[in-house]
Design a protein around this motif. Sequence first.
Motif, PDB file in Angstrom:
ATOM      1  N   THR A  60      91.742  -8.498 -17.707  1.00 57.38           N
ATOM      2  CA  THR A  60      91.358  -9.905 -17.585  1.00 57.38           C
ATOM      3  C   THR A  60      90.989 -10.469 -18.958  1.00 57.38           C
ATOM      4  N   GLY A  61      90.956 -11.786 -19.036  1.00 61.11           N
ATOM      5  CA  GLY A  61      90.673 -12.423 -20.321  1.00 61.11           C
ATOM      6  C   GLY A  61      89.210 -12.603 -20.625  1.00 61.11           C
ATOM      7  N   GLY A  62      88.322 -12.171 -19.732  1.00 62.02           N
ATOM      8  CA  GLY A  62      86.896 -12.341 -19.957  1.00 62.02           C
ATOM      9  C   GLY A  62      86.377 -11.429 -21.047  1.00 62.02           C
ATOM     10  N   SER A  63      85.207 -11.753 -21.579  1.00 61.82           N
ATOM     11  CA  SER A  63      84.579 -10.902 -22.585  1.00 61.82           C
ATOM     12  C   SER A  63      84.222  -9.556 -21.977  1.00 61.82           C
ATOM     13  N   LEU A  64      84.034  -8.562 -22.830  1.00 63.32           N
ATOM     14  CA  LEU A  64      83.639  -7.251 -22.318  1.00 63.32           C
ATOM     15  C   LEU A  64      82.273  -7.305 -21.648  1.00 63.32           C
ATOM     16  N   ARG A  65      81.386  -8.166 -22.138  1.00 66.97           N
ATOM     17  CA  ARG A  65      80.103  -8.333 -21.455  1.00 66.97           C
ATOM     18  C   ARG A  65      80.317  -8.854 -20.026  1.00 66.97           C
ATOM     19  N   ALA A  66      81.225  -9.815 -19.870  1.00 68.27           N
ATOM     20  CA  ALA A  66      81.506 -10.363 -18.541  1.00 68.27           C
ATOM     21  C   ALA A  66      82.129  -9.305 -17.633  1.00 68.27           C
ATOM     22  N   VAL A  67      83.020  -8.483 -18.192  1.00 63.68           N
ATOM     23  CA  VAL A  67      83.636  -7.404 -17.422  1.00 63.68           C
ATOM     24  C   VAL A  67      82.577  -6.423 -16.928  1.00 63.68           C
ATOM     25  N   LEU A  68      81.647  -6.046 -17.805  1.00 64.75           N
ATOM     26  CA  LEU A  68      80.602  -5.104 -17.416  1.00 64.75           C
ATOM     27  C   LEU A  68      79.648  -5.732 -16.400  1.00 64.75           C
TER      28      LEU A  68
END
Length: 262
Positions: A60-68
Amino acid sequence: MATDAGHPGRDNEDFAGAVPAGLVLVDGAGGVPGAGEVCRHGVAWYARRLGGALLGALWTGGSLRAVLAEGIEQVTDAHRGTCDVTHPSSPHAAVAVLRCTGGLVEHLVLGDAVAVVGRVAGGPLVAHDPREVVIARSFERRLVGVAEGSGEHRRLLAELRGHRNAPGGFWVAKDDPLVVEEAVTGDCPAGGVTVAALLSNGASRLVDTFGRTDWAGLLRLLDTDGPDGIIRRVREAEARHGVATDDATVVGWRGTGPAAGD
């Protein structure tokens, strides 16, 4: 990648996985008193579920913080109805992620896992968070001579747990997705990355505990001996120093930049 359980008779509570978009390592925190009473699933389950959720979202294009954050919320929701997810002894874990997308190699570290990125120019970029180690070592000194299972022993362990996911303490993946704001993140141009590795703290101790090599040397070992060779050296150092073993996991990735010496 390679992983080795450090505790006979207990599940390996590390998780590692890879997809075309990147790598994920989750180091579940085991041996927590009372954990089985507040969560029927256990630490290994938490590590596997969180790791799988992260791998599935790396594209996905979200930030890694958003993914976590999304991964923590998914896993917490999966056992919120059956377990006391907010209890201090409920399962939690350190996390390290590497993603290659859009011409960048991104990294995220939460807790005492480590990401090491070898670069064409300059030394390796090392992403780690020393806060848990610093706090835990202060408690280790206070626990010397205290009988295990005694009231004082339980009090000190409860005090240590009180530093988890609290201001002035250390931060891990558990039940609150807001902890991702404390993660260590960064990126490098993909063309300048030669090799990278994610390590659980049971594997990174070859450098940060035993001093058997430095981070650049660890990446060279990864290239010559592979992840299994790093873990073998960890076990040898543990035996030599009389240190208790821990789950040890290494995930390596060869970048698109020229190898050292090319």
